[in-house]
Design an enzyme around this catalytic site. Sequence first.
Site, PDB file in Angstrom:
ATOM      1  N   LYS A 111       0.929  -1.490  -0.364  1.00 37.02           N
ATOM      2  CA  LYS A 111      -0.035  -0.199   0.150  1.00 37.02           C
ATOM      3  C   LYS A 111       1.369   1.160   0.093  1.00 37.02           C
ATOM      4  O   LYS A 111       1.881   1.483   0.999  1.00 37.02           O
ATOM      5  CB  LYS A 111      -0.987   0.203   1.052  1.00 37.02           C
ATOM      6  CG  LYS A 111      -1.987  -1.307   1.069  1.00 37.02           C
ATOM      7  CD  LYS A 111      -3.211  -0.964   1.124  1.00 37.02           C
ATOM      8  CE  LYS A 111      -4.378  -1.568   0.123  1.00 37.02           C
ATOM      9  NZ  LYS A 111      -5.250  -1.247  -0.487  1.00 37.02           N
ATOM     10  N   LYS A 218     -12.898  -8.162  -7.514  1.00 42.01           N
ATOM     11  CA  LYS A 218     -13.334  -8.642  -6.181  1.00 42.01           C
ATOM     12  C   LYS A 218     -15.337  -9.278  -6.363  1.00 42.01           C
ATOM     13  O   LYS A 218     -16.077  -8.701  -6.783  1.00 42.01           O
ATOM     14  CB  LYS A 218     -13.241  -7.621  -5.768  1.00 42.01           C
ATOM     15  CG  LYS A 218     -12.097  -7.451  -4.759  1.00 42.01           C
ATOM     16  CD  LYS A 218     -11.619  -6.215  -4.504  1.00 42.01           C
ATOM     17  CE  LYS A 218      -9.769  -5.356  -4.064  1.00 42.01           C
ATOM     18  NZ  LYS A 218     -10.262  -4.462  -2.883  1.00 42.01           N
TER      19      LYS A 218
END
Length: 339
Positions: A111, A218
């Site tokens: 991240k 997803k």
Amino acid sequence: MSNEILPPLEDLLATTRVVSLPLNTRFRGVETREALLFEGPHGWAEFSPFVEYDDTEAAAWLDAAIDFAWRPQPSARRTAIPVNATVPAVPADRVGEVLARFDGCRTAKVKVAERGQLLADDVARVRAVREAMGAEGRIRLDANGAWNLDEAEHAVHALAEFDLEYLEQPCGSIDELIELRRRIRYLGIPIAADESVRKAEDPVAVVTAGAADLVVVKVQPLGGVRRALRVVAKAGVPAVVSSALDTSVGLGMGVALAAALPELSYDCGLGTASLLAVDVTADPLVAGSGEVPVRRVTPDRELLVEHAADHERSTWWRDRLRRCHAVLAARVSRPAAPR
């Protein structure tokens, strides 16, 4: 609505359990992950849209959960899914601690562009990951669309030395992604689209526009395994299956998608149970030798009790379930458009 079955609300509420699970490391600005679980004829499923999402967006997540619990899923083409480690926006000196939770993973998603941090923090974190994983490890970066075009270009030049596998959603808009892709083409770093897929009215528009080299899919936000498979087929580019910081029940939904894909060229982001300090099962879907098995997960009753959310939060989630069910019911009752 992608699901052909909409069970009565009472059937969902009859088995609904709401859990609150602490994280090992702060992630997406939260230290606790809440999720609503329920059981249908084919097993348990998870409904866990992030709390800031409105009911229209969250309804797709409910559609996915109903589909998984009430319908048989597409046949699996593989028995295990290779997964990546996920490194939150931690200080560089904590990278080793995080990677140690992902047994055997040779890919790390890092991240970057965390609010309140500097590019120097990103560089230090990615450098620490490269040092820990060695030259053979694969590193992908995820900015969650937080950079503008110029920030993204500057960041790519600062981070390219670490031999990046791809950049996930470096900018928020399709136009920015198109221009960034043009500017950095000479570096040979692919761009992956996540938010531009799962939050878009047309999930493949980002590919059609020439803004992305691969898609991140997803199950929950795309409305279920079947709809996600259709998105991947229509996109016509490689896909990476990822999760939304799910419990192992929700990860099982992502695993079903990854198992059903005709091709799986990249390690998937389905090892995130390792970011949870606790789970709803004593046998969680965590990485072992760099992969997770293909299986459904049934939560342990005692863990559902032990990690139950308090009354206020449980009521909040059940009310959200009711509202999202109403959104789906309205779609079912809407007359079909004339052809």
